[in-house]
Design an enzyme around this catalytic site. Structure first.
Site, mmCIF file in Angstrom:
data_model
loop_
_atom_site.group_PDB
_atom_site.id
_atom_site.type_symbol
_atom_site.label_atom_id
_atom_site.label_comp_id
_atom_site.label_asym_id
_atom_site.label_seq_id
_atom_site.Cartn_x
_atom_site.Cartn_y
_atom_site.Cartn_z
ATOM 1 N N TYR A 1 -4.927 3.783 19.875
ATOM 2 C CA TYR A 1 -4.861 3.263 18.690
ATOM 3 C C TYR A 1 -5.777 3.743 17.576
ATOM 4 C CZ TYR A 1 -4.223 -0.640 15.094
ATOM 5 O OH TYR A 1 -4.252 -1.464 14.189
ATOM 6 N N ASN B 1 3.699 -0.696 7.211
ATOM 7 C CA ASN B 1 3.013 -1.750 7.858
ATOM 8 C C ASN B 1 3.077 -1.900 9.317
ATOM 9 O OD1 ASN B 1 1.663 -4.441 7.811
ATOM 10 N ND2 ASN B 1 3.748 -4.874 8.504
ATOM 11 N N LYS C 1 -5.032 5.674 13.928
ATOM 12 C CA LYS C 1 -5.264 5.008 12.862
ATOM 13 C C LYS C 1 -6.241 6.137 11.954
ATOM 14 C CE LYS C 1 -2.840 1.480 12.744
ATOM 15 N NZ LYS C 1 -1.615 1.081 11.832
ATOM 16 N N VAL D 1 10.866 2.976 13.250
ATOM 17 C CA VAL D 1 10.003 3.922 12.712
ATOM 18 C C VAL D 1 9.753 5.171 13.185
ATOM 19 C CG1 VAL D 1 8.928 2.089 11.408
ATOM 20 C CG2 VAL D 1 7.852 2.899 13.571
#
Length: 259
Positions: free
Chosen positions: A153, A87, A157, A61
């Site tokens: 993280y 995902n 997000k 990705v």
């Protein structure tokens, strides 16, 4: 008839804990499914298990050319692409910001944020050729608050939230809807196995006991919402965020005395 008859869905990280649940459910609802990810063997095994209407394709990705090849593979196999599920994601080993290696920071943002950006960028022309569709980005409850020792993280997000809203504004007139799901602690290897470089898994230090629904989530808890957001049933929903966390963000539930 299934909700996704004659539609093609590409799921990144499609052979993983949540991803495989999503792939199986879309397939059961009639979709052609493209299982995209870096684990080619697991992706091929899942495609073989599902049989007809399932393909596996390698995907990094973080690589633009890899994304182009994956979208092309979907169109070559099934004629069009209607749904993209971003995902794929990785977690950083827990560390204070001052102790976080910049290489770790870059790696987490490359996969979780840039990977989502590149996915949207690669898929949009195909979705336009299909006269519209849906993009669902899988984020996290960590995108809705701070979490000590998980700065890369959390930052990745949080950024996915802004990217989703911007994409929704840009693509709505093309009949392409873009939404975000924020799972809580879901019972997958992502939770039960330590992140690369870590010695402790999240499940080892987390208990759902204080919360409204005192259990870990299951991948199917996320999948059900994903199917809705990807379907025509959600044709008036875009730029929205949905939390699947059993009440984790609400705080501790009322504890009733037992007789």
């Amino acid at each position: 008839m299934g909700r996704f008859d004659d539609q093609t869905v590409l799921v990144t990280g499609g052979a993983g804990g949540q991803g495989s649940s999503h792939v199986r459910a879309f397939h059961a609802e009639g979709a052609n499914v493209v299982i995209a990810g870096i684990d080619a063997d697991r992706g091929a095994a899942l495609a073989d298990e599902l049989g007809t209407r399932a393909r596996s394709t390698p995907l990094d990705v973080t690589d633009e050319s890899s994304w182009s090849a994956a979208v092309r593979a979907a169109e070559d196999a099934f004629g069009s692409l209607h749904v993209l599920v971003n995902n794929a994601g990785v977690q950083n080993p827990p560390a204070l910001i001052e102790s976080t290696d910049p290489a770790t920071w870059s790696r987490i943002l490359d996969v979780n944020l840039t990977g989502t950006f590149l996915g949207i960028r690669a898929a949009v022309p195909a979705l336009r050729r299909a006269a519209g569709g849906a993009i669902v980005n899988i984020a996290s409850t960590m995108a809705l608050g701070g979490t000590a020792q998980y700065a890369p993280y959390v930052a990745s997000k949080w950024a996915v939230r802004g990217l989703t809203r911007t994409a929704a504004l840009e693509l709505g007139r093309d009949d392409i809807r873009v939404n975000t799901i924020h799972p809580g602690v879901i019972a997958t290897p992502f939770i039960h196995e330590p992140a690369a470089g870590a010695t402790t898994a999240i499940a080892d230090v987390y208990s759902p006991e204080p919360f409204a629904i005192p259990r870990l989530g299951e991948p199917t808890d996320v999948t059900g919402l994903l199917l809705f957001l990807s379907s025509s049933e959600a044709s008036f929903v875009t730029g929205s965020e949905y939390v699947v966390d059993g009440g984790l963000l609400l705080g501790p539930a009322l504890q009733r005395e037992t007789a």
